[in-house]
Write an enzyme that holds these catalytic residues in place. Structure first.
Site, PDB file in Angstrom:
ATOM      1  N   HIS A   1      -0.328 -17.215   3.261  1.00 62.57           N
ATOM      2  CA  HIS A   1      -0.083 -15.661   3.839  1.00 62.57           C
ATOM      3  C   HIS A   1      -1.444 -16.359   4.740  1.00 62.57           C
ATOM      4  CE1 HIS A   1       2.339 -14.044   0.473  1.00 62.57           C
ATOM      5  NE2 HIS A   1       1.020 -15.069   0.062  1.00 62.57           N
TER       6      HIS A   1
ATOM      7  N   LEU B   1       1.129  -2.331  24.016  1.00 67.17           N
ATOM      8  CA  LEU B   1       1.879  -2.286  22.711  1.00 67.17           C
ATOM      9  C   LEU B   1       1.736  -1.064  21.315  1.00 67.17           C
ATOM     10  CD1 LEU B   1       4.230  -4.674  20.896  1.00 67.17           C
ATOM     11  CD2 LEU B   1       2.460  -5.168  20.508  1.00 67.17           C
TER      12      LEU B   1
ATOM     13  N   ASP C   1       9.484 -13.500   6.331  1.00 69.56           N
ATOM     14  CA  ASP C   1       8.468 -14.142   5.111  1.00 69.56           C
ATOM     15  C   ASP C   1       9.286 -15.512   5.247  1.00 69.56           C
ATOM     16  OD1 ASP C   1       9.519 -14.265   2.268  1.00 69.56           O
ATOM     17  OD2 ASP C   1      11.780 -14.047   2.507  1.00 69.56           O
TER      18      ASP C   1
HETATM   19  C1  IPE Z   1       9.899  -8.715   2.027  1.00 75.24           C
HETATM   20  O1  IPE Z   1      10.089 -10.143   1.730  1.00 75.24           O
HETATM   21  C2  IPE Z   1       8.701  -8.449   2.269  1.00 75.24           C
HETATM   22  C3  IPE Z   1       7.602  -8.955   2.619  1.00 75.24           C
HETATM   23  C4  IPE Z   1       7.841  -9.719   4.150  1.00 75.24           C
HETATM   24  C5  IPE Z   1       6.580  -8.107   3.320  1.00 75.24           C
HETATM   25  P1  IPE Z   1      10.101 -10.944  -0.366  1.00 75.24           P
HETATM   26  O2  IPE Z   1       9.126 -12.248  -0.197  1.00 75.24           O
HETATM   27  O3  IPE Z   1       9.241  -9.579  -0.409  1.00 75.24           O
HETATM   28  O4  IPE Z   1      11.455  -9.850   0.041  1.00 75.24           O
HETATM   29  P2  IPE Z   1      12.731 -10.743  -0.885  1.00 75.24           P
HETATM   30  O5  IPE Z   1      11.307 -10.618  -2.773  1.00 75.24           O
HETATM   31  O6  IPE Z   1      13.074 -12.445  -0.646  1.00 75.24           O
HETATM   32  O7  IPE Z   1      13.657  -9.872  -0.921  1.00 75.24           O
HETATM   33  C1  IPE Z   2       6.756 -13.332   2.759  1.00 71.63           C
HETATM   34  O1  IPE Z   2       5.806 -14.542   2.664  1.00 71.63           O
HETATM   35  C2  IPE Z   2       5.039 -12.379   2.542  1.00 71.63           C
HETATM   36  C3  IPE Z   2       5.288 -11.129   1.765  1.00 71.63           C
HETATM   37  C4  IPE Z   2       5.906 -10.762   0.854  1.00 71.63           C
HETATM   38  C5  IPE Z   2       3.422 -10.426   0.724  1.00 71.63           C
HETATM   39  P1  IPE Z   2       6.582 -14.240   0.805  1.00 71.63           P
HETATM   40  O2  IPE Z   2       5.433 -15.090   0.137  1.00 71.63           O
HETATM   41  O3  IPE Z   2       7.524 -13.340   0.440  1.00 71.63           O
HETATM   42  O4  IPE Z   2       6.671 -16.032   0.779  1.00 71.63           O
HETATM   43  P2  IPE Z   2       8.100 -16.929  -0.197  1.00 71.63           P
HETATM   44  O5  IPE Z   2       9.746 -15.866   0.021  1.00 71.63           O
HETATM   45  O6  IPE Z   2       8.235 -16.841  -1.576  1.00 71.63           O
HETATM   46  O7  IPE Z   2       8.267 -18.059   0.494  1.00 71.63           O
HETATM   47 MG    MG Z   3       9.347 -13.790   0.209  1.00 70.35          MG
END
Ligand code: IPE
Ligand code: IPE
Ligand code: MG
Length: 257
Positions: free
Chosen positions: A54, A148, A36
């Site tokens: 990303h 792995l 995240d």
């Molecule tokens: C969880 O992250 C999903 C992934 C890392 C793929 P999100 O950013 O979607 O989760 P929330 O919305 O903060 O709970």
């Molecule tokens: C995690 O990073 C990647 C996915 C959920 C695809 P986020 O896109 O949720 O990044 P934040 O949480 O907005 O910083």
């Molecule tokens: Mg996120």
């Protein structure tokens, strides 16, 4: 410049010093990561488009897959895209799917060289056909690898996984392949997406959020949880080792005393 980058890193131990602190005999067999913070990383670095985060996140994936292989972790489960992530903008979803295809195509030789077996967990039928094709290709081409196991959670939702398992059980019940007495937690688990991978020993979430976000609800019943403020695109081998050190300091009880 990010705050993280501005903070002095002089006091941070070197990779070798960190590595000395881990006991190779007590490594977690299965590590799961909620990757995240990509969006916040992009914002912190002055990018208007979240996709830059990303993209930087893909680099972190490469580093961590290599590190897990080197350290001798058996299974790495990465939460890459949740069922709920389909609610993001069409633009972000399209960019993420394109990035995923690009990663899968580009990584195949590297994964082969490192003997990594690639598997995926989630509602894979939700994926765009082009993405699904590349995914099926990498799964098939790495199926015989013995190093792995990299389990990518894609269009993954734990509640859906549990409901999908229940549907399979209902079908087996109707076909008299299972009775009510047969159904134990152990038997139930065999209906999940990849039961052979076992439960994670360690769950890492980056970027500080103290929540599970519908990830592996069944499998993490006794998993050790480690949350770091590091944003996913900044996560490297040293961060992984710090998590492993913290894990090895824990006392896992499994309900015993
Ligand atoms: C969880 O992250 C999903 C992934 C890392 C793929 P999100 O950013 O979607 O989760 P929330 O919305 O903060 O709970
Ligand atoms: C995690 O990073 C990647 C996915 C959920 C695809 P986020 O896109 O949720 O990044 P934040 O949480 O907005 O910083
Ligand atoms: Mg996120």
């Amino acid at each position: 410049m990010s705050k993280q980058k501005l903070q002095p890193e002089q006091n941070r131990p070197t990779l070798a010093q960190l590595q000395e602190q881990i006991d190779p005999a007590r490594l977690p067999r299965h590590v799961a990561i909620i990757m995240d913070g990509n969006g916040r990383w992009a914002k912190l670095h002055g990018f208007k488009d979240r996709i830059h985060g990303h993209r930087a996140g893909v680099k972190a994936v490469r580093h961590v897959v290599t590190a897990c292989g080197e350290l001798g972790i058996r299974v790495l489960t990465l939460y890459a895209f949740s069922k709920e992530n389909w609610n993001r903008s069409k633009r972000e979803i399209t960019a993420l799917m394109a990035l995923l295809r690009h990663y899968l195509r580009g990584q195949l030789p590297e994964l082969q060289k490192k003997n990594v077996r690639f598997v995926a967990s989630g509602s894979l039928d939700d994926l765009p056909p082009a993405t699904r094709r590349v995914l099926d290709d990498i799964i098939a081409k790495t199926a015989k690898n013995t190093g792995l196991v990299l389990n990518m959670a894609l269009s993954y939702g734990s509640r859906t996984e549990i409901v999908d398992a229940t549907k399979k059980i209902l079908r087996d019940f109707q076909a008299a392949r299972i009775t009510e007495q047969d159904l134990t937690p152990e038997r139930f688990a065999t209906y999940l997406y990849h039961p052979e991978l076992g439960n994670p020993d360690l769950l890492i979430r980056t970027s500080g959020e103290m929540r599970i976000s519908n990830f592996l609800l069944w499998q993490i019943a006794y998993t050790e949880i480690y949350v770091t403020k590091t944003l996913w695109p900044d996560f490297r081998k040293a961060d992984l080792i710090e998590a492993l050190i913290a894990y090895q300091k824990r006392e896992r009880r499994f309900g015993k005393v």
